[in-house]
Design a protein around this motif. Sequence first.
Motif, mmCIF file in Angstrom:
data_model
loop_
_atom_site.group_PDB
_atom_site.id
_atom_site.type_symbol
_atom_site.label_atom_id
_atom_site.label_comp_id
_atom_site.label_asym_id
_atom_site.label_seq_id
_atom_site.Cartn_x
_atom_site.Cartn_y
_atom_site.Cartn_z
ATOM 1 N N ILE A 226 43.949 -15.474 17.504
ATOM 2 C CA ILE A 226 44.394 -14.551 18.541
ATOM 3 C C ILE A 226 45.183 -15.253 19.567
ATOM 4 O O ILE A 226 46.222 -14.804 20.326
ATOM 5 C CB ILE A 226 43.203 -13.529 18.815
ATOM 6 C CG1 ILE A 226 42.623 -12.879 17.792
ATOM 7 C CG2 ILE A 226 43.576 -12.946 20.275
ATOM 8 C CD1 ILE A 226 41.492 -11.910 18.053
ATOM 9 N N LYS A 230 48.784 -15.018 21.209
ATOM 10 C CA LYS A 230 49.156 -14.563 22.557
ATOM 11 C C LYS A 230 50.087 -15.565 23.197
ATOM 12 O O LYS A 230 50.940 -15.195 23.894
ATOM 13 C CB LYS A 230 47.740 -14.681 23.143
ATOM 14 C CG LYS A 230 47.466 -13.747 24.334
ATOM 15 C CD LYS A 230 46.341 -13.786 25.378
ATOM 16 C CE LYS A 230 45.296 -13.071 24.433
ATOM 17 N NZ LYS A 230 43.820 -13.354 24.895
ATOM 18 N N LEU A 235 51.605 -11.276 20.754
ATOM 19 C CA LEU A 235 50.501 -10.059 20.870
ATOM 20 C C LEU A 235 50.606 -8.853 21.531
ATOM 21 O O LEU A 235 50.550 -8.993 22.956
ATOM 22 C CB LEU A 235 49.376 -11.012 21.027
ATOM 23 C CG LEU A 235 47.898 -10.316 20.680
ATOM 24 C CD1 LEU A 235 47.691 -10.136 19.202
ATOM 25 C CD2 LEU A 235 46.670 -11.011 21.397
ATOM 26 N N CYS A 238 45.224 -6.182 20.690
ATOM 27 C CA CYS A 238 44.430 -6.852 19.971
ATOM 28 C C CYS A 238 43.027 -5.984 20.218
ATOM 29 O O CYS A 238 42.350 -5.962 21.240
ATOM 30 C CB CYS A 238 43.881 -8.211 20.402
ATOM 31 S SG CYS A 238 42.698 -9.014 19.528
ATOM 32 N N TYR A 240 39.193 -6.739 18.587
ATOM 33 C CA TYR A 240 38.470 -7.959 18.116
ATOM 34 C C TYR A 240 37.173 -7.295 17.929
ATOM 35 O O TYR A 240 36.533 -6.838 19.003
ATOM 36 C CB TYR A 240 38.765 -9.302 18.837
ATOM 37 C CG TYR A 240 37.670 -10.279 18.373
ATOM 38 C CD1 TYR A 240 37.720 -10.742 17.028
ATOM 39 C CD2 TYR A 240 36.751 -10.627 19.104
ATOM 40 C CE1 TYR A 240 36.984 -11.628 16.461
ATOM 41 C CE2 TYR A 240 35.932 -11.634 18.478
ATOM 42 C CZ TYR A 240 35.879 -12.091 17.386
ATOM 43 O OH TYR A 240 34.920 -12.908 16.808
ATOM 44 N N CYS A 264 40.093 -8.131 13.141
ATOM 45 C CA CYS A 264 40.834 -7.564 14.348
ATOM 46 C C CYS A 264 41.962 -6.990 13.942
ATOM 47 O O CYS A 264 42.307 -6.998 12.848
ATOM 48 C CB CYS A 264 41.292 -8.946 15.181
ATOM 49 S SG CYS A 264 42.178 -10.176 14.376
ATOM 50 N N LEU A 266 45.354 -5.656 15.026
ATOM 51 C CA LEU A 266 46.590 -6.083 15.817
ATOM 52 C C LEU A 266 47.683 -5.230 15.751
ATOM 53 O O LEU A 266 48.077 -4.717 14.906
ATOM 54 C CB LEU A 266 46.634 -7.342 15.384
ATOM 55 C CG LEU A 266 45.669 -8.593 15.251
ATOM 56 C CD1 LEU A 266 46.398 -9.972 14.839
ATOM 57 C CD2 LEU A 266 44.906 -8.683 16.698
#
Length: 371
Positions: A226, A230, A235, A238, A240, A264, A266
């Motif tokens: 993640i 990012k 991203l 998200c 998570y 996650c 996304l």
Amino acid sequence: RTCSTSTPVTTVSQYACQRRTTTENHNKIFTDAFEVLAESYEFSEMEGPCLAFRRAASVLKSLPWAVRSLGATLDLPCLGEHTKAVMEEVLQCGRSFEVEKILSDERYRTLKLFTSVFGVGPKTAEKWYRRGLRSFTDILADRSIHLNQMQQTGFLHYGDITRAVSKAEARSLRNIIDEAVRAITPAAIVALTGGFRRGKEFGHDVDFIVTTPELGKEKILLPNIINGLKKQGILLFCDYQASTFDMAKLPSYRFEAMDHFAKCFLILRLEASQVEGGLHIAEGDSRGWRAVRVDLVSPPVDRYAFALLGWTGSRQFERDLRRFARVKQRMILDNHCLYDKTKKEFLAATTEKDIFAHLGLEYIEPWQRNA
Ligand code: 8DG
Ligand code: MN
Ligand code: MN
């Protein structure tokens, strides 16, 4: 019908896990109609009829031939009175009036529209409908409605997210996830799962399982992936969910329960330049990127086979695997394990084949699980 004493040449099982169902559907006119009915019952929380139509659709999807008369369905399981009445309408008129009525029903249309937004489930959709809201404009103009982050993102990227993801886009995402994972630990395992593993040409998202050969090391994986995404600036969203997996608390008796692995949900930004043949976007849309939904799940490696089997789907195939295990074998199967209630023990598996063998089932390839 005249009774025949000879057994039919081929019997179709009532369990999807004993049928081979490719993406080639010869009975789409029926299964599309059944899907509308199933969804309509789902919106009314009538689980019985909903499941009945999903099962019927699944049986027809498995046939290597098109149904041309009701007579041809006599030996098929899971087709009840109501199902056959709908099929008869479709056979005679090319469409079902009951289905057409649902498709023009205001409540059905509104719930269908609202649940098409990422983060909006049937409960929220129902709540909004009861408040008299009928369109996205109504929702966005109503200041008493609080949209959570997921729903805000859902509206923001609505066009992209409701547009199907192509195989080429899935391949490109695989490279992105692969790279992000290798940067953390080169030995990591990345597996494509979900509909694309079943050979589908298009999907609503792309699903991956990521883990490490070293047990326990998978814990660092998702937070780091993640972070990497990012840093790349791709991203867009998200959600998570940390692992709540505890081997001591197994097996779960809850049917259709969500699994306990770290995962996650996304939304990623996918660049056109990274997709062979370009993006699958609306004609005339000249942006050089699109938003796509990606799911990552990260089981401990000793749970890999169960997680892979559980996340490959289809949902109907999974339902019937569990039902078969319970009813036919007195076993409990979920995304984490397989438990034999007679022997009172967990059955180990390192591959999907092991699990099918424990269940006394012939192995069904992923591309034959489109039930
Ligand atoms: P599609 O995306 O191409 O439309 O079809 P799909 O790949 O078959 O559907 P999916 O919604 O992405 O789900 C893939 C499989 O993952 C399906 O068999 C259900 C399974 N699954 C779990 N747990 C969870 C979960 O927590 N959330 C979601 N969305 N799917 C889950 O086993
Ligand atoms: Mn999927
Ligand atoms: Mn998914």
